[in-house]
Write a protein that holds these residues in place. Structure first.
Motif, PDB file in Angstrom:
ATOM      1  N   TYR A 166       0.854  -1.183   0.000  1.00 65.14           N
ATOM      2  CA  TYR A 166       0.000   0.000   0.000  1.00 65.14           C
ATOM      3  C   TYR A 166       0.895   1.239   0.000  1.00 65.14           C
ATOM      4  CZ  TYR A 166      -4.126  -2.849   0.839  1.00 65.14           C
ATOM      5  OH  TYR A 166      -5.150  -3.755   0.708  1.00 65.14           O
ATOM      6  N   LYS A 167       0.819   2.013  -1.071  1.00 62.89           N
ATOM      7  CA  LYS A 167       1.615   3.226  -1.209  1.00 62.89           C
ATOM      8  C   LYS A 167       0.849   4.456  -0.718  1.00 62.89           C
ATOM      9  CE  LYS A 167       4.900   0.945  -3.270  1.00 62.89           C
ATOM     10  NZ  LYS A 167       5.298   1.220  -4.679  1.00 62.89           N
ATOM     11  N   GLY A 168      -0.455   4.349  -0.660  1.00 65.39           N
ATOM     12  CA  GLY A 168      -1.313   5.410  -0.139  1.00 65.39           C
ATOM     13  C   GLY A 168      -2.428   4.767   0.662  1.00 65.39           C
ATOM     14  N   CYS A 169      -2.684   5.268   1.870  1.00 69.14           N
ATOM     15  CA  CYS A 169      -3.650   4.641   2.786  1.00 69.14           C
ATOM     16  C   CYS A 169      -4.832   5.579   3.026  1.00 69.14           C
ATOM     17  CB  CYS A 169      -2.960   4.314   4.106  1.00 69.14           C
ATOM     18  SG  CYS A 169      -4.096   3.818   5.426  1.00 69.14           S
ATOM     19  N   GLY A 170      -6.024   5.083   2.750  1.00 71.58           N
ATOM     20  CA  GLY A 170      -7.219   5.875   2.972  1.00 71.58           C
ATOM     21  C   GLY A 170      -7.423   6.254   4.425  1.00 71.58           C
ATOM     22  N   PHE A 171      -7.048   5.357   5.340  1.00 65.26           N
ATOM     23  CA  PHE A 171      -7.202   5.658   6.759  1.00 65.26           C
ATOM     24  C   PHE A 171      -6.201   6.723   7.206  1.00 65.26           C
ATOM     25  CE2 PHE A 171      -9.092   1.347   6.678  1.00 65.26           C
ATOM     26  CZ  PHE A 171     -10.352   1.684   7.158  1.00 65.26           C
ATOM     27  N   CYS A 172      -4.989   6.680   6.640  1.00 61.96           N
ATOM     28  CA  CYS A 172      -4.001   7.715   6.967  1.00 61.96           C
ATOM     29  C   CYS A 172      -4.491   9.076   6.491  1.00 61.96           C
ATOM     30  CB  CYS A 172      -2.656   7.392   6.322  1.00 61.96           C
ATOM     31  SG  CYS A 172      -1.813   5.947   7.008  1.00 61.96           S
ATOM     32  N   LYS A 173      -5.061   9.109   5.287  1.00 60.84           N
ATOM     33  CA  LYS A 173      -5.580  10.366   4.751  1.00 60.84           C
ATOM     34  C   LYS A 173      -6.729  10.881   5.607  1.00 60.84           C
ATOM     35  CE  LYS A 173      -4.366   8.765   0.115  1.00 60.84           C
ATOM     36  NZ  LYS A 173      -4.903   8.296  -1.189  1.00 60.84           N
ATOM     37  N   PHE A 174      -7.606   9.961   6.017  1.00 54.65           N
ATOM     38  CA  PHE A 174      -8.731  10.334   6.873  1.00 54.65           C
ATOM     39  C   PHE A 174      -8.217  10.892   8.197  1.00 54.65           C
ATOM     40  CE2 PHE A 174     -11.775   9.581  10.209  1.00 54.65           C
ATOM     41  CZ  PHE A 174     -13.006   9.877   9.646  1.00 54.65           C
ATOM     42  N   ALA A 175      -7.259  10.195   8.800  1.00 53.55           N
ATOM     43  CA  ALA A 175      -6.736  10.611  10.104  1.00 53.55           C
ATOM     44  C   ALA A 175      -6.045  11.968  10.029  1.00 53.55           C
ATOM     45  CB  ALA A 175      -5.767   9.556  10.632  1.00 53.55           C
ATOM     46  N   ALA A 176      -5.314  12.187   8.955  1.00 49.45           N
ATOM     47  CA  ALA A 176      -4.634  13.474   8.798  1.00 49.45           C
ATOM     48  C   ALA A 176      -5.643  14.604   8.649  1.00 49.45           C
ATOM     49  CB  ALA A 176      -3.715  13.430   7.584  1.00 49.45           C
ATOM     50  N   HIS A 178      -8.747  14.671   9.851  1.00 43.75           N
ATOM     51  CA  HIS A 178      -9.661  14.851  10.988  1.00 43.75           C
ATOM     52  C   HIS A 178      -8.996  14.763  12.358  1.00 43.75           C
ATOM     53  CE1 HIS A 178     -13.035  14.897   8.225  1.00 43.75           C
ATOM     54  NE2 HIS A 178     -12.594  13.785   7.669  1.00 43.75           N
ATOM     55  N   GLY A 179      -7.666  14.787  12.403  1.00 46.93           N
ATOM     56  CA  GLY A 179      -6.968  14.828  13.678  1.00 46.93           C
ATOM     57  C   GLY A 179      -6.928  13.518  14.439  1.00 46.93           C
ATOM     58  N   ASP A 180      -6.880  12.394  13.716  1.00 50.47           N
ATOM     59  CA  ASP A 180      -6.905  11.074  14.357  1.00 50.47           C
ATOM     60  C   ASP A 180      -5.585  10.320  14.224  1.00 50.47           C
ATOM     61  OD1 ASP A 180      -9.749  11.021  15.147  1.00 50.47           O
ATOM     62  OD2 ASP A 180     -10.139  11.015  13.001  1.00 50.47           O
ATOM     63  N   LYS A 181      -4.492  11.015  13.918  1.00 51.17           N
ATOM     64  CA  LYS A 181      -3.239  10.316  13.627  1.00 51.17           C
ATOM     65  C   LYS A 181      -2.767   9.419  14.768  1.00 51.17           C
ATOM     66  CE  LYS A 181      -0.948  13.115  10.085  1.00 51.17           C
ATOM     67  NZ  LYS A 181       0.274  13.874   9.743  1.00 51.17           N
ATOM     68  N   GLU A 182      -2.965   9.847  15.997  1.00 51.83           N
ATOM     69  CA  GLU A 182      -2.439   9.082  17.132  1.00 51.83           C
ATOM     70  C   GLU A 182      -3.133   7.734  17.303  1.00 51.83           C
ATOM     71  OE1 GLU A 182      -5.145  11.188  20.636  1.00 51.83           O
ATOM     72  OE2 GLU A 182      -2.967  11.268  20.729  1.00 51.83           O
TER      73      GLU A 182
END
Length: 225
Positions: A166-176, A178-182
């Motif tokens: 996976y070179k791009g992650c939908g969950f990473c994009k979502f977290a970035a 909406h402030g959910d990275k942690e």
């Protein structure tokens, strides 16, 4: 004005809400014993309220025709649980344990024969052909918030049946967004049980969420008991 839920997710709303309530029921004892929370009904209502917010934030990635739509519908609700538990001061490690054990218990409510049949289908040559096509299409980036990935063929000496990088992650994009990275690592941790309950061994040594260039998923069959 509140953002509307995308029509595709609206059509699956009842099923997603039911799955969330089921997870909360399964998590009840752990919320008391490990998270040391007492107002479980209140926590449950907070989670369901937060889930309504999450539903409005979910990116559209192709609907029924998009491979990753199902991933979002099955896993994005854990963002709601994580947000609420974090607000109540529950450590991230405890949240991860609760989410993983709850998710595994929920997966195991499906009959074993159906789970294993799903695993065999996933590993089948027919599905591998489809995954190659989907991987190539993912690089067209038709939906910016979707996953981008490569199909990985095993090389000489490799013991896995196939892999996905996976070179791009939908969950990473979502977290970035909406402030959910942690809380991302907890979402990543759900993958192992998701595959193991279907008779699939997942090996992964790195993730985008952990700062790597890609997530290296490698799949093989779990030995029969």
């Amino acid at each position: 004005m509140a953002k509307a839920i995308h029509p595709f997710y609206e059509s699956h709303r009842d099923a997603m809400q039911a799955a969330m309530r089921h997870r909360l029921d399964l998590a009840e004892a752990m919320l008391c014993e490990r998270a040391h929370l007492s107002d479980i009904d209140g926590i449950g209502q907070e989670v369901m309220d937060e889930f309504e917010i999450v539903l409005t934030q979910m990116p559209y990635v192709g609907g029924a025709a998009g491979r990753m739509s199902d991933f979002f519908m099955r896993l994005i609700g854990f963002m709601a649980i994580s947000r609420v538990l974090r607000r109540h001061g529950v450590p991230l490690s405890v949240i991860g344990e609760i989410e993983r054990e709850t998710y595994k218990a929920q997966l195991l409510t499906e009959p074993e024969a159906e789970r294993l049949a799903s695993g065999r289908q996933f590993l089948s040559l027919e599905n591998q052909t489809l995954l190659r096509e989907q991987a190539a299409k993912s690089h067209q980036k038709e939906f910016p918030e979707d996953f981008v990935y490569d199909f990985v063929e095993p090389g000489p000496g490799d013991k896995f049946e196939f892999g996905i990088d996976y070179k791009g992650c939908g969950f990473c994009k979502f977290a970035a967004r909406h402030g959910d990275k942690e809380i991302l690592p907890n979402i990543c941790g759900l993958d192992f049980d998701a595959y193991a309950t279907r008779g699939i061994h997942l090996e992964r040594t790195q993730t985008l969420a952990g700062g790597a260039s890609h997530c290296d998923f490698r799949f093989s069959r779990l030995p029969a008991d």
